[in-house]
Scaffold this motif. Structure first.
Motif, mmCIF file in Angstrom:
data_model
loop_
_atom_site.group_PDB
_atom_site.id
_atom_site.type_symbol
_atom_site.label_atom_id
_atom_site.label_comp_id
_atom_site.label_asym_id
_atom_site.label_seq_id
_atom_site.Cartn_x
_atom_site.Cartn_y
_atom_site.Cartn_z
ATOM 1 N N PRO A 17 -41.269 5.069 12.649
ATOM 2 C CA PRO A 17 -41.471 6.466 13.045
ATOM 3 C C PRO A 17 -40.500 7.389 12.310
ATOM 4 O O PRO A 17 -39.364 7.003 12.022
ATOM 5 C CB PRO A 17 -41.175 6.458 14.553
ATOM 6 C CG PRO A 17 -40.321 5.271 14.783
ATOM 7 C CD PRO A 17 -40.627 4.269 13.695
ATOM 8 N N TYR A 18 -40.945 8.591 12.018
ATOM 9 C CA TYR A 18 -40.087 9.603 11.417
ATOM 10 C C TYR A 18 -39.280 10.258 12.528
ATOM 11 O O TYR A 18 -39.837 10.638 13.565
ATOM 12 C CB TYR A 18 -40.956 10.635 10.699
ATOM 13 C CG TYR A 18 -40.172 11.833 10.210
ATOM 14 C CD1 TYR A 18 -39.420 11.770 9.033
ATOM 15 C CD2 TYR A 18 -40.173 13.036 10.913
ATOM 16 C CE1 TYR A 18 -38.697 12.862 8.585
ATOM 17 C CE2 TYR A 18 -39.448 14.124 10.479
ATOM 18 C CZ TYR A 18 -38.713 14.033 9.304
ATOM 19 O OH TYR A 18 -37.993 15.121 8.873
ATOM 20 N N THR A 19 -37.971 10.381 12.329
ATOM 21 C CA THR A 19 -37.120 10.953 13.383
ATOM 22 C C THR A 19 -36.284 12.140 12.897
ATOM 23 O O THR A 19 -35.409 12.612 13.616
ATOM 24 C CB THR A 19 -36.153 9.872 13.936
ATOM 25 O OG1 THR A 19 -35.420 9.317 12.838
ATOM 26 C CG2 THR A 19 -36.896 8.775 14.672
ATOM 27 N N ASP A 296 -46.195 12.012 18.252
ATOM 28 C CA ASP A 296 -46.448 10.573 18.413
ATOM 29 C C ASP A 296 -47.697 10.136 17.656
ATOM 30 O O ASP A 296 -47.716 9.075 17.025
ATOM 31 C CB ASP A 296 -46.623 10.226 19.900
ATOM 32 C CG ASP A 296 -45.307 10.309 20.663
ATOM 33 O OD1 ASP A 296 -44.242 10.386 20.013
ATOM 34 O OD2 ASP A 296 -45.342 10.315 21.910
ATOM 35 N N ASN A 299 -46.947 9.870 14.040
ATOM 36 C CA ASN A 299 -46.041 8.744 13.805
ATOM 37 C C ASN A 299 -46.736 7.392 13.954
ATOM 38 O O ASN A 299 -46.332 6.408 13.339
ATOM 39 C CB ASN A 299 -44.842 8.828 14.761
ATOM 40 C CG ASN A 299 -43.601 9.360 14.058
ATOM 41 O OD1 ASN A 299 -43.437 9.187 12.851
ATOM 42 N ND2 ASN A 299 -42.742 10.031 14.811
ATOM 43 N N GLU A 300 -47.772 7.353 14.792
ATOM 44 C CA GLU A 300 -48.476 6.079 15.015
ATOM 45 C C GLU A 300 -49.584 5.813 13.992
ATOM 46 O O GLU A 300 -50.248 4.778 14.055
ATOM 47 C CB GLU A 300 -49.087 6.079 16.436
ATOM 48 C CG GLU A 300 -48.035 5.973 17.530
ATOM 49 C CD GLU A 300 -48.540 6.468 18.889
ATOM 50 O OE1 GLU A 300 -49.765 6.687 19.035
ATOM 51 O OE2 GLU A 300 -47.698 6.663 19.780
ATOM 52 N N LEU A 306 -43.324 6.008 5.729
ATOM 53 C CA LEU A 306 -42.291 6.905 6.239
ATOM 54 C C LEU A 306 -42.160 8.136 5.329
ATOM 55 O O LEU A 306 -42.009 9.266 5.804
ATOM 56 C CB LEU A 306 -40.963 6.151 6.344
ATOM 57 C CG LEU A 306 -39.791 6.937 6.948
ATOM 58 C CD1 LEU A 306 -40.113 7.428 8.354
ATOM 59 C CD2 LEU A 306 -38.531 6.074 6.969
ATOM 60 N N LYS A 309 -44.915 10.510 6.115
ATOM 61 C CA LYS A 309 -44.656 11.205 7.386
ATOM 62 C C LYS A 309 -43.622 12.315 7.187
ATOM 63 O O LYS A 309 -43.762 13.415 7.725
ATOM 64 C CB LYS A 309 -44.153 10.211 8.441
ATOM 65 C CG LYS A 309 -45.219 9.248 8.921
ATOM 66 C CD LYS A 309 -44.615 8.189 9.849
ATOM 67 C CE LYS A 309 -45.621 7.079 10.110
ATOM 68 N NZ LYS A 309 -45.025 5.929 10.817
#
Ligand SMILES: [Zn+2]
Length: 327
Positions: A17-19, A296, A299-300, A306, A309
């Motif tokens: 996931p990108y954070t 979400d 990200n999913e 990555l 994203k």
């Protein structure tokens, strides 16, 4: 280190996931009662909320009845006051480290901006015929209120095509001021013509109607909000021919079941090679919980690396808006 090739999903990184920081290109400054008396329940995806309808009934009543008895997982309830809506929205922006392009009316934007000055990029909501005004009046509003984007331009809801000549003087102004424009093209709420938008027309979702505009105003910095869904092939053709054109995802990730959104919309645009011009947009209106939900879903997406994203969540919008890239 492997790098993603344009148009080639990097399956090796598809579960990360990108954070990092996010730019939300599509946030609305609505009043708490803009979609009806709060608290309003909301279920996603909305395309499957009411799956059939007999015209002996009234669509508006059927929709209201369905929202009185919501039956979905992850039900969202709208905040009851403007203050609470602003507070909960800002809470989401802080939680996810988001800067949001905030579309609203000039009289109401300040209430939002003062709640979190560093989280918002002010954008002027604009629709003909209601916002028809002399060009110098619009210029004065933009300058006095530090407006950075003209949008959401909602002419489609009023039966006005993207290439309507009535918009010419406003496109000209946007070029002169070098200010980006964000145009709604795509589906409204299901049954939009029966929900208070009698002039809404599906045919005006078609991105091909932007052709004369982009041709005539080649300096125009335009984002197509909701990427003209579901006219994906037309959108891809426009992005091919008009390389300055960007799109935002504008809530479509929760409009349709996500398998369909992934397979036939997002993946198709990425595979066509346009991963550098797709921007994240939650289309959050009265339900701040849509912001986290929208993040979400992106990200999913099993086919996005990555790096892809990161482009969608941040880099593409930063480039489109000509922000200084902070990372
Ligand atoms: Zn829209």
């Amino acid at each position: 280190m492997q790098t993603a090739v344009i148009g080639q999903p990097d399956e090796s990184k598809n579960n990360v996931p990108y954070t990092g920081p996010i730019i939300d290109m599509h946030l609305h400054a609505y009043h708490a009662d803009a979609n009806g008396p709060p608290p309003l329940p909301f279920c996603v995806p909305i395309s499957t909320m009411i799956q059939h309808f007999d015209p002996k009934d009234t669509w508006m009543e059927v929709v209201m009845k369905a929202s009185e008895n919501p039956n979905c997982e992850g039900l969202l309830l709208s905040p009851e006051t403007d203050e609470e809506l602003i507070k909960q929205t800002v809470g989401q922006l802080q939680k996810h480290n988001i800067t949001a392009v905030l579309s609203g009316e000039v009289d109401f934007l300040p209430d939002w901006l003062k709640a979190a000055p560093n989280r918002f990029i002010p954008s002027l909501k604009f629709s003909l015929p209601a916002d028809e005004m002399p060009i110098d009046s619009l210029e004065a509003i933009i300058k006095a209120n530090n407006i950075k984007v003209i949008g959401e331009i909602g002419n489609q809801y009023h039966g006005i095509a993207a290439n309507d000549p009535g918009m010419d003087k406003y496109w000209e102004l946007a070029v002169k001021l070098d200010i980006p424009v964000a145009v709604h093209l795509g589906s409204g709420p299901p049954g939009a013509p029966y929900l208070g938008f009698p002039n809404y027309r599906v045919k005006f979702s078609n991105p091909l109607q932007l052709e004369e505009v982009l041709n005539k105003y080649s300096g125009l910095r335009m984002s197509v909000m909701h990427y003209g869904e579901p006219f994906i092939d037309e959108m891809i053709a426009m992005m091919y021919t008009y390389p300055q054109l960007y799109v935002d995802l504008g809530g479509i990730m929760w409009t349709y079941p996500k398998a369909y959104f992934y397979e036939y919309h997002l993946k198709k645009m990425v595979l066509a090679g346009y991963g550098k011009r797709i921007m994240f947009g939650s289309d959050s209106m009265n339900w701040p919980g849509l912001i986290g939900k929208s993040i979400d879903i992106i990200n999913e997406a099993p086919f996005l690396s990555l790096a892809q994203k990161e482009d969608i969540f941040y880099n593409n919008a930063a480039r489109f808006l000509r922000l200084e890239i902070k990372k």
